[in-house]
Design an enzyme around this catalytic site. Sequence first.
Site, PDB file in Angstrom:
ATOM      1  N   HIS A 110      16.171  -0.665  -8.196  1.00  0.00           N
ATOM      2  CA  HIS A 110      15.678   0.472  -7.459  1.00  0.00           C
ATOM      3  C   HIS A 110      17.021   1.012  -6.548  1.00  0.00           C
ATOM      4  O   HIS A 110      17.268   0.400  -5.590  1.00  0.00           O
ATOM      5  CB  HIS A 110      14.336   0.548  -7.115  1.00  0.00           C
ATOM      6  N   ASP A 160      17.961  -4.010   0.119  1.00  0.00           N
ATOM      7  CA  ASP A 160      16.886  -4.009  -0.715  1.00  0.00           C
ATOM      8  C   ASP A 160      16.962  -2.503  -1.069  1.00  0.00           C
ATOM      9  O   ASP A 160      16.396  -1.869  -0.460  1.00  0.00           O
ATOM     10  CB  ASP A 160      15.807  -4.351  -0.002  1.00  0.00           C
ATOM     11  N   GLU A 215      10.745   2.901  -5.993  1.00  0.00           N
ATOM     12  CA  GLU A 215       9.995   1.571  -5.942  1.00  0.00           C
ATOM     13  C   GLU A 215       9.268   1.408  -4.583  1.00  0.00           C
ATOM     14  O   GLU A 215       8.302   0.461  -4.735  1.00  0.00           O
ATOM     15  CB  GLU A 215      11.062   0.623  -6.274  1.00  0.00           C
ATOM     16  N   GLU A 216       9.714   1.930  -3.636  1.00  0.00           N
ATOM     17  CA  GLU A 216       9.142   1.150  -2.151  1.00  0.00           C
ATOM     18  C   GLU A 216       7.774   2.036  -2.077  1.00  0.00           C
ATOM     19  O   GLU A 216       7.154   1.410  -0.878  1.00  0.00           O
ATOM     20  CB  GLU A 216      10.114   1.774  -1.086  1.00  0.00           C
ATOM     21  N   HIS A 274      13.447  -4.601   4.938  1.00  0.00           N
ATOM     22  CA  HIS A 274      12.950  -3.552   5.406  1.00  0.00           C
ATOM     23  C   HIS A 274      13.216  -3.156   6.875  1.00  0.00           C
ATOM     24  O   HIS A 274      12.280  -2.897   7.618  1.00  0.00           O
ATOM     25  CB  HIS A 274      11.428  -3.313   5.062  1.00  0.00           C
TER      26      HIS A 274
END
Length: 339
Positions: free
Chosen positions: A63, A172, A200-201, A311
């Site tokens: 992603h 990420d 995606e998140e 994150h």
Amino acid sequence: MINLLNDLCLLNGVSGDEQGVREYIADKIEHVNCEIKTDNLGNLIVFKKGRKKPKNKLMICAHMDEVGFIVQGINSDGFISLSAVGGISDAVTFGRKIRFKSGVYGVIGGKPTHQLEGDEKEKQPKLSTLFADIGAANKEEAERLITLGDYAYFAGEFIIFGNNLIKCKALDDRVGCAIMLDLLMNEIEYDTHFVFTVQEEIGARGAGAAAYEIKPDFALVLEATTACDIAGVTGENQVCKLGSGTVVPFMDKGAIYDKELYNLAFKTAAENSLKCQTKTQIAGGNDSQIIHKTAGGIRTICLAVPCRYLHSPSCVIDKNDLLEMRIFAEKMMNKMAVL
């Protein structure tokens, strides 16, 4: 590939605003012999022919989006109210430098410690009680720079430090994007669909649309996953460790992974002298959670780089884990193509 990762991480692409990342990737493969298209959600779908035609249709994905913020209010003093886009802990927000899509910089602020009263001193401030300070004197001045719905991103440097550790925002999942981009820029063994997914998140939305269109037999998801090998954490609570190789989960909050592919991953790692580990907690999730139950069911496996402080503006990975996962991903692609 480290240079690719550097470039990718420093791009901004909060969920729903992946355009800059998508354009960078498309530009890098402009002269590669492949078919490129962008679907209605913004996924970048690339089909590349290999030396051979595979037995199975394969989709490999990562992603493009990162966690970040969106403007939900501007108050009379010119301070900005933010809402998180994706899973951001309140603990990593206070005092952080951010950059708005317009190019304006700001700082996430709140009450200083010496003004906290009562049980405020014992509580972690929530993002809903904090604000972005962009240096505006009032609402009118702020509104000339910021509008409701504007995106904001963590601002952080790409740094290699210590024993081959890499620190930056958005590792990420720019690690997965970097590996896929490197694969596309080189010859591959079998015809493969590469998908750089969006959103995606916030629920793996792009992956579902892409999987439904492609309808692969197998899907390989490349990710970063939480490593808790830090001070004060022992045993299974560490989840996975930096320097111990690619993570192959057997289950997370969104998927139970195909058992045959799970076993194949460990066999492939052993055959190629690659480090490999699994997660010791059922936690997290990724594009697999949507892919595996799309289009009648798609057999799915995930390979992930272990990442500390996920994150946050200071995600940390081991460079050697990344480089090994690049090799591992290609080996798994070749195995899955003819399984």
